[in-house]
Design a protein around this motif. Structure first.
Motif, PDB file in Angstrom:
ATOM      1  N   TYR A   1       7.791  53.526  36.645  1.00  0.00           N
ATOM      2  CA  TYR A   1       8.103  52.641  37.771  1.00  0.00           C
ATOM      3  C   TYR A   1       8.956  51.496  37.254  1.00  0.00           C
ATOM      4  O   TYR A   1       8.758  51.012  36.133  1.00  0.00           O
ATOM      5  CB  TYR A   1       6.829  52.060  38.398  1.00  0.00           C
ATOM      6  CG  TYR A   1       6.160  52.958  39.398  1.00  0.00           C
ATOM      7  CD1 TYR A   1       6.347  52.761  40.761  1.00  0.00           C
ATOM      8  CD2 TYR A   1       5.342  53.997  38.989  1.00  0.00           C
ATOM      9  CE1 TYR A   1       5.716  53.576  41.691  1.00  0.00           C
ATOM     10  CE2 TYR A   1       4.705  54.818  39.911  1.00  0.00           C
ATOM     11  CZ  TYR A   1       4.907  54.604  41.251  1.00  0.00           C
ATOM     12  OH  TYR A   1       4.284  55.411  42.172  1.00  0.00           O
ATOM     13  N   LYS A   2       9.876  51.054  38.074  1.00  0.00           N
ATOM     14  CA  LYS A   2      10.675  49.871  37.757  1.00  0.00           C
ATOM     15  C   LYS A   2      10.002  48.665  38.406  1.00  0.00           C
ATOM     16  O   LYS A   2       9.575  48.731  39.554  1.00  0.00           O
ATOM     17  CB  LYS A   2      12.099  50.014  38.281  1.00  0.00           C
ATOM     18  CG  LYS A   2      12.900  51.058  37.553  1.00  0.00           C
ATOM     19  CD  LYS A   2      14.328  51.078  38.027  1.00  0.00           C
ATOM     20  CE  LYS A   2      15.094  52.143  37.260  1.00  0.00           C
ATOM     21  NZ  LYS A   2      16.496  52.161  37.630  1.00  0.00           N
ATOM     22  N   ILE A   3       9.941  47.602  37.666  1.00  0.00           N
ATOM     23  CA  ILE A   3       9.329  46.374  38.185  1.00  0.00           C
ATOM     24  C   ILE A   3      10.418  45.569  38.874  1.00  0.00           C
ATOM     25  O   ILE A   3      11.407  45.181  38.256  1.00  0.00           O
ATOM     26  CB  ILE A   3       8.667  45.571  37.055  1.00  0.00           C
ATOM     27  CG1 ILE A   3       7.612  46.447  36.367  1.00  0.00           C
ATOM     28  CG2 ILE A   3       8.062  44.289  37.594  1.00  0.00           C
ATOM     29  CD1 ILE A   3       7.130  45.928  35.054  1.00  0.00           C
TER      30      ILE A   3
ATOM     31  N   CYS B   1       2.675  42.556  41.587  1.00  0.00           N
ATOM     32  CA  CYS B   1       3.964  43.112  41.183  1.00  0.00           C
ATOM     33  C   CYS B   1       4.459  44.078  42.249  1.00  0.00           C
ATOM     34  O   CYS B   1       3.680  44.882  42.782  1.00  0.00           O
ATOM     35  CB  CYS B   1       3.845  43.874  39.869  1.00  0.00           C
ATOM     36  SG  CYS B   1       3.306  42.853  38.486  1.00  0.00           S
TER      37      CYS B   1
ATOM     38  N   ILE C   1       6.723  47.232  42.611  1.00  0.00           N
ATOM     39  CA  ILE C   1       7.271  48.251  41.721  1.00  0.00           C
ATOM     40  C   ILE C   1       7.863  49.389  42.540  1.00  0.00           C
ATOM     41  O   ILE C   1       7.510  49.589  43.700  1.00  0.00           O
ATOM     42  CB  ILE C   1       6.197  48.775  40.741  1.00  0.00           C
ATOM     43  CG1 ILE C   1       4.992  49.345  41.483  1.00  0.00           C
ATOM     44  CG2 ILE C   1       5.760  47.657  39.797  1.00  0.00           C
ATOM     45  CD1 ILE C   1       3.917  49.940  40.576  1.00  0.00           C
TER      46      ILE C   1
END
Length: 150
Positions: free
Chosen positions: A101-103, A119, A121
């Motif tokens: 996953y990209k934050i 967060c 994500i």
């Protein structure tokens, strides 16, 4: 038939006018906010629900939001932080549980129940908001739709 159309128009216009009227922030809410954030700048208020208000503002050089109930009870304060500001336990848990996953964003949320690290994500078209406590334990996992994103 003309009477019904006229009645419908009057009801519609009256309803829209009532909907457009914005309630003023209760005095207790403003007092509680000013006491908690005396140095706040550029304060903008929104009504979150019938009994909850949110202030967006600048404080100490950062952008914050804080929520208060009608009676002035503080509910939550949030502000964005950098990824490196997440506690190690939170970062490790985030990377382990949500590999690939990209934050997109992270923030700290302070409530009467403690601190959470939230967060946003993304992996492909899947977008989530996750929240961890200070120990790195996952406390919330919510699928975001287009309406939920900031």
């Amino acid at each position: 038939m003309k009477v019904l159309k006229l009645l419908f128009m009057v009801v519609s216009v009256t309803g829209l006018s009532a909907f457009a009227i914005k309630k003023e922030v209760p005095e207790k809410v403003e007092e509680a906010f000013n006491k908690k954030f005396p140095e706040a700048k550029a304060v903008h208020w929104d009504q979150e629900s019938d009994h909850e208000w949110e202030a967006a503002f600048k404080y100490g050089g950062h952008r914050y939001s804080a929520n208060f109930m009608d009676d002035g009870t503080w509910k939550e304060t949030e502000h964005e932080i950098k990824l490196k500001q997440l506690p190690d336990r939170v970062r490790i848990s985030l990377f382990q549980k949500f590999q690939n996953y990209k934050i997109k964003a992270q923030e700290i949320s302070e409530t009467t129940n403690g601190i959470l690290y939230e967060c946003e994500i993304k992996k492909g078209k899947s977008k989530l908001e996750v929240a961890f406590d200070e120990k790195g334990e996952l406390k919330k996992k919510e699928v975001l739709t287009g309406e939920d994103e900031d």
